[in-house]
Enzyme design. Sequence first.
Site, short mmCIF file in Angstrom:
data_model
loop_
_atom_site.label_atom_id
_atom_site.label_comp_id
_atom_site.label_asym_id
_atom_site.label_seq_id
_atom_site.Cartn_x
_atom_site.Cartn_y
_atom_site.Cartn_z
N ASN A 174 -3.89 4.16 -4.90
CA ASN A 174 -4.50 5.43 -4.51
C ASN A 174 -3.40 6.49 -4.52
OD1 ASN A 174 -5.75 7.59 -3.31
ND2 ASN A 174 -5.97 6.64 -1.27
N TRP A 175 -3.40 7.30 -5.57
CA TRP A 175 -2.30 8.27 -5.74
C TRP A 175 -2.45 9.47 -4.81
CZ3 TRP A 175 -1.41 8.80 -11.78
CH2 TRP A 175 -1.05 7.54 -12.28
N LYS A 176 -3.62 9.62 -4.21
CA LYS A 176 -3.90 10.79 -3.35
C LYS A 176 -3.61 12.08 -4.13
CE LYS A 176 -3.11 7.82 0.56
NZ LYS A 176 -2.77 7.68 1.96
N HIS A 183 -12.55 7.57 2.25
CA HIS A 183 -11.17 7.36 2.73
C HIS A 183 -11.00 8.13 4.05
CE1 HIS A 183 -6.83 7.60 3.02
NE2 HIS A 183 -6.78 6.57 2.19
N GLU A 195 -8.74 9.95 5.11
CA GLU A 195 -8.27 11.34 4.96
C GLU A 195 -9.44 12.25 4.61
OE1 GLU A 195 -5.20 10.41 2.15
OE2 GLU A 195 -4.08 9.40 3.75
N GLU A 246 -8.75 -0.07 6.10
CA GLU A 246 -7.51 0.69 6.21
C GLU A 246 -7.33 1.18 7.63
OE1 GLU A 246 -6.18 2.18 2.10
OE2 GLU A 246 -7.49 3.68 2.95
N GLY A 302 0.40 5.37 5.50
CA GLY A 302 1.51 6.30 5.27
C GLY A 302 2.52 6.34 6.41
N SER A 348 0.22 0.99 4.17
CA SER A 348 1.65 0.65 3.98
C SER A 348 1.87 -0.72 3.34
CB SER A 348 2.40 0.75 5.31
OG SER A 348 2.33 2.07 5.82
N GLY A 389 -1.18 3.22 -1.27
CA GLY A 389 -0.86 4.63 -1.45
C GLY A 389 0.58 4.79 -1.90
N GLY A 390 1.47 5.00 -0.94
CA GLY A 390 2.88 5.29 -1.23
C GLY A 390 3.51 4.38 -2.27
P1 PGA Z 1 -0.34 3.90 2.15
O1 PGA Z 1 -1.79 4.50 1.86
O2 PGA Z 1 -0.18 2.66 1.31
O3 PGA Z 1 0.62 4.99 1.75
O4 PGA Z 1 -0.27 3.59 3.61
C1 PGA Z 1 -2.90 3.65 1.70
C2 PGA Z 1 -4.15 4.48 1.55
O5 PGA Z 1 -4.33 5.47 2.28
O6 PGA Z 1 -5.02 4.17 0.71
#
Ligand code: PGA
Length: 256
Positions: free
Chosen positions: A9-11, A96, A98, A168, A174, A214, A235-236
């Site tokens: 997930n590149w956001k 998600h 966010e 999640e 993050g 994470s 994500g990251g």
């Molecule tokens: P993260 O993000 O791996 O940076 O914690 C995961 C996500 O929000 O899908």
Amino acid sequence: MRRFLIAGNWKMNCGPADAAELLEGLKENKAEVADEVDVLVCPPFVSLSMSVNYLHDTDIQVGAQNLHFEDNGAYTGEVSASMLVEAGCAYVIIGHSERREYFGETDETVNKKVKKALSADLVPVICCGETLDQRKAGDHFDLVKTQITAAFAGLSADEALDTVVAYEPIWAIGTGETASPEQAQEMHAHLRSVLADLYDEDTAEGIRILYGGSMKPGNAEELLGQKDVDGGLIGGASLKADSFAEVITIAEKLSA
Ligand code: PGA
């Protein structure tokens, strides 16, 4: 055994130029993906088409991070399911945390989007998860049950089998903090029992449940080694070609 799905997930990162660089790095680090593992990247809208073109000679699939539940019309700034299909997407992330926190996504809109995605043959990756306060209050199991029950409302068992769930925990997104493998397994088993109650054991067994929060090379093996963890929403660590490739390699080894 369910097939692992390793999803990036590149956001809001990587316009077309950066996306090209990241995908180039991914191809260098991971020339071939084993048959047993599915790999997905979810770039921002503007980088979807070029990512699809870029990956056409690989097994890596492309998904979006959101969609609108209407087909078209006066919805400034939105993107429809058919547009995503036309751009070459196979999956779409829905709900998600966010989007729930910053963009007013609710259990109801998540359900509408899941239905729209399925009707367009896009696989919805349905996100759920609790905040730290909710976990501390002991509400986390009930909360994800509510989120998942709402997300699947009105879906047949066959449709449910075409979805992916992502657990999640918001406190782990993050933050560098990860759910322990035991916490992840406990919640994934709970989610599977929620799905079994909504449908039946076989259907629940057939739905992949990803862990997100994470996940990275240093913890992927333990997390993916849990019985009910069927992959990762990353994500990251998906923004670095070598880290993402390493997680894919770990999934391949666990599948072998
Ligand atoms: P993260 O993000 O791996 O940076 O914690 C995961 C996500 O929000 O899908």
